[in-house]
Design a protein around this motif. Structure first.
Motif, PDB file in Angstrom:
ATOM      1  N   PRO A 159       9.252 -16.560   8.790  1.00 25.44           N
ATOM      2  CA  PRO A 159       8.425 -15.505   8.547  1.00 25.44           C
ATOM      3  C   PRO A 159       7.126 -15.814   8.004  1.00 25.44           C
ATOM      4  O   PRO A 159       6.627 -16.883   7.905  1.00 25.44           O
ATOM      5  CB  PRO A 159       9.280 -14.944   7.468  1.00 25.44           C
ATOM      6  CG  PRO A 159      10.023 -15.919   6.763  1.00 25.44           C
ATOM      7  CD  PRO A 159      10.320 -17.089   7.936  1.00 25.44           C
ATOM      8  N   LEU A 160       6.062 -14.876   8.146  1.00 22.40           N
ATOM      9  CA  LEU A 160       4.771 -14.985   7.898  1.00 22.40           C
ATOM     10  C   LEU A 160       4.469 -15.326   6.460  1.00 22.40           C
ATOM     11  O   LEU A 160       3.341 -15.521   6.135  1.00 22.40           O
ATOM     12  CB  LEU A 160       3.853 -13.929   8.624  1.00 22.40           C
ATOM     13  CG  LEU A 160       3.926 -13.775  10.215  1.00 22.40           C
ATOM     14  CD1 LEU A 160       3.040 -12.609  10.562  1.00 22.40           C
ATOM     15  CD2 LEU A 160       3.713 -15.163  10.884  1.00 22.40           C
ATOM     16  N   SER A 161       5.345 -14.804   5.521  1.00 20.59           N
ATOM     17  CA  SER A 161       5.183 -14.683   4.204  1.00 20.59           C
ATOM     18  C   SER A 161       6.654 -14.822   3.213  1.00 20.59           C
ATOM     19  O   SER A 161       7.506 -14.443   4.118  1.00 20.59           O
ATOM     20  CB  SER A 161       4.494 -13.723   3.770  1.00 20.59           C
ATOM     21  OG  SER A 161       5.049 -12.554   3.918  1.00 20.59           O
ATOM     22  N   SER A 162       6.517 -15.330   2.183  1.00 20.49           N
ATOM     23  CA  SER A 162       7.679 -14.903   1.452  1.00 20.49           C
ATOM     24  C   SER A 162       7.742 -13.532   1.168  1.00 20.49           C
ATOM     25  O   SER A 162       6.677 -12.653   1.402  1.00 20.49           O
ATOM     26  CB  SER A 162       7.580 -15.699  -0.052  1.00 20.49           C
ATOM     27  OG  SER A 162       6.197 -15.628  -0.487  1.00 20.49           O
ATOM     28  N   PRO A 163       8.701 -12.904   0.581  1.00 17.02           N
ATOM     29  CA  PRO A 163       9.135 -11.362   0.562  1.00 17.02           C
ATOM     30  C   PRO A 163       8.088 -10.815  -0.177  1.00 17.02           C
ATOM     31  O   PRO A 163       7.653  -9.679  -0.066  1.00 17.02           O
ATOM     32  CB  PRO A 163      10.426 -11.351  -0.152  1.00 17.02           C
ATOM     33  CG  PRO A 163      11.126 -12.531   0.400  1.00 17.02           C
ATOM     34  CD  PRO A 163      10.211 -13.657   0.254  1.00 17.02           C
ATOM     35  N   GLU A 164       7.476 -11.395  -1.402  1.00 17.40           N
ATOM     36  CA  GLU A 164       6.773 -10.521  -2.328  1.00 17.40           C
ATOM     37  C   GLU A 164       5.249 -10.350  -1.505  1.00 17.40           C
ATOM     38  O   GLU A 164       4.501  -9.363  -2.139  1.00 17.40           O
ATOM     39  CB  GLU A 164       6.390 -11.225  -3.631  1.00 17.40           C
ATOM     40  CG  GLU A 164       5.899 -12.896  -3.472  1.00 17.40           C
ATOM     41  CD  GLU A 164       6.743 -13.755  -3.513  1.00 17.40           C
ATOM     42  OE1 GLU A 164       6.302 -15.022  -4.047  1.00 17.40           O
ATOM     43  OE2 GLU A 164       7.767 -13.557  -2.761  1.00 17.40           O
ATOM     44  N   PHE A 165       4.917 -11.168  -0.510  1.00 19.49           N
ATOM     45  CA  PHE A 165       3.563 -10.791   0.233  1.00 19.49           C
ATOM     46  C   PHE A 165       3.820 -10.115   1.646  1.00 19.49           C
ATOM     47  O   PHE A 165       2.926  -9.962   2.219  1.00 19.49           O
ATOM     48  CB  PHE A 165       3.139 -12.119   0.357  1.00 19.49           C
ATOM     49  CG  PHE A 165       2.666 -12.725  -0.779  1.00 19.49           C
ATOM     50  CD1 PHE A 165       1.986 -12.283  -1.992  1.00 19.49           C
ATOM     51  CD2 PHE A 165       3.266 -14.138  -1.316  1.00 19.49           C
ATOM     52  CE1 PHE A 165       1.709 -12.874  -2.966  1.00 19.49           C
ATOM     53  CE2 PHE A 165       2.992 -14.908  -2.634  1.00 19.49           C
ATOM     54  CZ  PHE A 165       1.989 -14.101  -3.373  1.00 19.49           C
ATOM     55  N   CYS A 166       5.277  -9.408   1.820  1.00 21.96           N
ATOM     56  CA  CYS A 166       5.402  -8.730   2.885  1.00 21.96           C
ATOM     57  C   CYS A 166       4.962  -7.204   2.481  1.00 21.96           C
ATOM     58  O   CYS A 166       5.398  -6.748   1.303  1.00 21.96           O
ATOM     59  CB  CYS A 166       6.603  -8.884   3.386  1.00 21.96           C
ATOM     60  SG  CYS A 166       6.786  -8.023   5.002  1.00 21.96           S
ATOM     61  N   ALA A 167       4.310  -6.290   3.321  1.00 20.28           N
ATOM     62  CA  ALA A 167       4.439  -4.964   3.010  1.00 20.28           C
ATOM     63  C   ALA A 167       5.922  -4.309   2.854  1.00 20.28           C
ATOM     64  O   ALA A 167       6.755  -4.878   3.805  1.00 20.28           O
ATOM     65  CB  ALA A 167       3.653  -4.448   4.284  1.00 20.28           C
ATOM     66  N   PRO A 168       6.168  -3.562   1.831  1.00 18.77           N
ATOM     67  CA  PRO A 168       7.478  -3.190   1.469  1.00 18.77           C
ATOM     68  C   PRO A 168       8.153  -2.541   2.764  1.00 18.77           C
ATOM     69  O   PRO A 168       9.469  -2.810   2.766  1.00 18.77           O
ATOM     70  CB  PRO A 168       7.450  -2.219   0.394  1.00 18.77           C
ATOM     71  CG  PRO A 168       6.020  -2.569  -0.238  1.00 18.77           C
ATOM     72  CD  PRO A 168       4.970  -3.153   0.940  1.00 18.77           C
ATOM     73  N   GLN A 169       7.563  -1.695   3.537  1.00 16.16           N
ATOM     74  CA  GLN A 169       8.323  -1.064   4.576  1.00 16.16           C
ATOM     75  C   GLN A 169       7.769  -1.431   5.901  1.00 16.16           C
ATOM     76  O   GLN A 169       8.080  -0.736   6.934  1.00 16.16           O
ATOM     77  CB  GLN A 169       7.931   0.576   4.412  1.00 16.16           C
ATOM     78  CG  GLN A 169       8.671   1.091   3.172  1.00 16.16           C
ATOM     79  CD  GLN A 169       8.472   2.721   2.984  1.00 16.16           C
ATOM     80  OE1 GLN A 169       7.867   3.106   1.924  1.00 16.16           O
ATOM     81  NE2 GLN A 169       9.040   3.176   3.916  1.00 16.16           N
ATOM     82  N   MET A 170       7.068  -2.449   6.138  1.00 13.65           N
ATOM     83  CA  MET A 170       6.457  -2.951   7.416  1.00 13.65           C
ATOM     84  C   MET A 170       6.435  -4.450   7.361  1.00 13.65           C
ATOM     85  O   MET A 170       6.200  -5.003   6.565  1.00 13.65           O
ATOM     86  CB  MET A 170       5.148  -2.506   7.567  1.00 13.65           C
ATOM     87  CG  MET A 170       4.385  -2.603   8.878  1.00 13.65           C
ATOM     88  SD  MET A 170       2.954  -1.518   9.201  1.00 13.65           S
ATOM     89  CE  MET A 170       1.988  -2.387   7.972  1.00 13.65           C
ATOM     90  N   VAL A 171       7.286  -5.114   8.381  1.00 15.91           N
ATOM     91  CA  VAL A 171       7.222  -6.384   8.564  1.00 15.91           C
ATOM     92  C   VAL A 171       6.718  -6.975  10.045  1.00 15.91           C
ATOM     93  O   VAL A 171       7.300  -6.274  11.057  1.00 15.91           O
ATOM     94  CB  VAL A 171       8.533  -6.765   8.194  1.00 15.91           C
ATOM     95  CG1 VAL A 171       9.575  -6.464   9.047  1.00 15.91           C
ATOM     96  CG2 VAL A 171       8.621  -8.533   8.290  1.00 15.91           C
ATOM     97  N   ALA A 172       5.921  -8.251  10.140  1.00 17.47           N
ATOM     98  CA  ALA A 172       5.419  -8.652  11.509  1.00 17.47           C
ATOM     99  C   ALA A 172       6.546  -9.556  11.740  1.00 17.47           C
ATOM    100  O   ALA A 172       6.440 -10.559  10.916  1.00 17.47           O
ATOM    101  CB  ALA A 172       4.091  -8.888  11.424  1.00 17.47           C
ATOM    102  N   MET A 173       7.381  -9.408  12.645  1.00 22.09           N
ATOM    103  CA  MET A 173       8.315 -10.333  13.043  1.00 22.09           C
ATOM    104  C   MET A 173       7.940 -11.222  14.149  1.00 22.09           C
ATOM    105  O   MET A 173       7.789 -10.589  15.144  1.00 22.09           O
ATOM    106  CB  MET A 173       9.583  -9.514  13.249  1.00 22.09           C
ATOM    107  CG  MET A 173      10.131  -8.562  12.311  1.00 22.09           C
ATOM    108  SD  MET A 173      11.622  -7.748  12.546  1.00 22.09           S
ATOM    109  CE  MET A 173      11.153  -6.947  14.034  1.00 22.09           C
TER     110      MET A 173
END
Length: 399
Positions: A317-331
């Motif tokens: 992933p591009l980041s750890s979970p706390e730095f991912c937008a809550p409802q949007m994720v770049a996979m």
């Protein structure tokens, strides 16, 4: 939950809509309020636009300010975040050699905005590379600070990034910019309704956000928030009835009794104000349906889908979970012709989702809203597995 919530939306039933982040989707009750305002305008346009509008515009400002932790006199309605940020970028007094510090994760329309400003002023853009994957607030902040020089006049950051769906921890970088006398300009296009905001606590000089994305108003409603002491720096992009020649004088009032900041930006000629007037209805809809609880479910569904795809691709992933937008994720997905994948997902599978290349990484950017469901996530995983020739794990192994 999804089936119950999906009935509130106008989305086509034959499309699996996984791209709320681009333009949002408006619930039926909010859309009805929008059409109600349009009908009221048409019934007596002169009264509505000529005698009532400046008072009507105050209501969404006050409603939104209470939601976003700021004073209603510091917030003004604009058509979209790009418009609001253009007001700022084209107003700041930049000179040859001045620097605009930004990152390599910014929205392309704003990259073009700053390039245009630099062409006119002689200022320069300085782009820092954010350490990837993003796993540390301290590393992010230090990277930004290391890019600051005596020539830095503007710090421009996204709060939630468009291409990479990262939630940047911007507060400490903004505080350092303030300490150094650097203007902080924040692109919050994806944040209202997506994360809980306290604009006064964030402390940015200028912050623009869209209401028509995650807050779910009709298209064409957004805001610009400006710290009180910075409002005199701004000039409207359109000169209309809200402008006064003495608007920069101490204690000046706008043409309609508000501050020049509000009247000059909001009163800009004949337009349809209905999207902005619908902000209170959207906030009410969210509260009635406990939308922050729904957002928590969406967050879990987004992260779970990203995890499942990551297990198939083997890509980190591009980041750890706390730095991912809550409802949007770049996979991240394997190297491919992203245009072909994007088109095929829609034409063959009926899935609307952006697929693109960011730097050297191919990405499928997933948005999850209350109308989405686990079966829709399964449909996406199955489609990508087939298109990208991934090795699907047996059902028993998937749990």
């Amino acid at each position: 939950m999804s089936d119950n919530l999906a009935r509130h939306f106008l989305l086509r039933e034959d499309v699996t809509f996984l791209n709320h982040g681009s333009f949002g989707a408006c619930p039926r009750p909010v859309f009805a309020a929008y059409q109600g305002w349009q009908l009221e305008l048409e019934q007596e346009p002169v009264e509505f636009l000529g005698r009532r509008l400046h008072d009507l515009l105050r209501v969404p400002r006050e409603s939104l300010a209470a939601e976003l932790g700021c004073d209603a006199n510091d917030i003004v309605g604009v058509p979209n975040a790009t418009n609001g940020l253009n007001i700022v970028a084209q107003s700041l007094d930049l000179k040859p050699g001045d620097q605009i510090l930004t990152t390599d994760h910014e929205y392309s329309a704003l990259e073009k905005t700053w390039a245009y400003v630099c062409r006119k002023t002689g200022a320069e853009i300085v782009v820092v590379k954010v350490p990837m994957p993003l796993v540390s607030e301290a590393a992010f902040t230090q990277t930004i600070i290391d890019g600051m020089t005596e020539r830095t006049k503007v710090l421009f950051l996204s709060h939630i990034t468009s291409p990479t769906a990262l939630l940047f921890p911007i507060e400490n970088a903004i505080a350092e910019a303030r300490r150094r006398g650097i203007w902080s300009v924040i692109d919050g296009a994806h944040t209202p309704g997506h994360i809980k905001l306290d604009l006064d606590a964030i402390g940015a000089d200028f912050y623009a956000g869209n209401c028509h994305k995650w807050m779910m108003t009709p298209k064409g409603s957004a805001f610009l928030h400006t710290r009180r002491e910075m409002q005199g720096l701004l000039n409207p992009l359109v000169i209309s009835h809200g402008w006064t020649k003495d608007s920069k004088a101490p204690g000046a009032k706008g043409s309609f009794g508000n501050s020049p900041y509000i009247d000059e930006i909001e009163i800009r000629g004949t337009r349809d104000p209905a999207p902005w007037l619908t902000v209170p209805a959207a906030i009410a809809f969210r509260k009635e349906n406990d939308w922050w609880a729904i957002a928590e479910h969406c967050h879990s569904l987004a992260q779970d889908t990203a995890r499942r795809l990551g297990e198939l691709t083997g890509l980190a992933p591009l980041s750890s979970p706390e730095f991912c937008a809550p409802q949007m994720v770049a996979m991240p997905i394997p190297e491919c012709d992203t245009l072909v994948v994007h088109t095929t997902l829609f034409e063959k599978y009926g899935i609307e989702i952006p697929v693109f290349k960011w730097q050297d990484t191919c990405i499928a950017r997933l948005s999850v809203q209350g109308y989405n469901s686990r079966p829709q996530m399964d449909r996406l995983i199955d489609a990508l597995t087939e298109l990208l020739e991934l090795k699907q794990a047996p059902l028993a192994a998937q749990g």
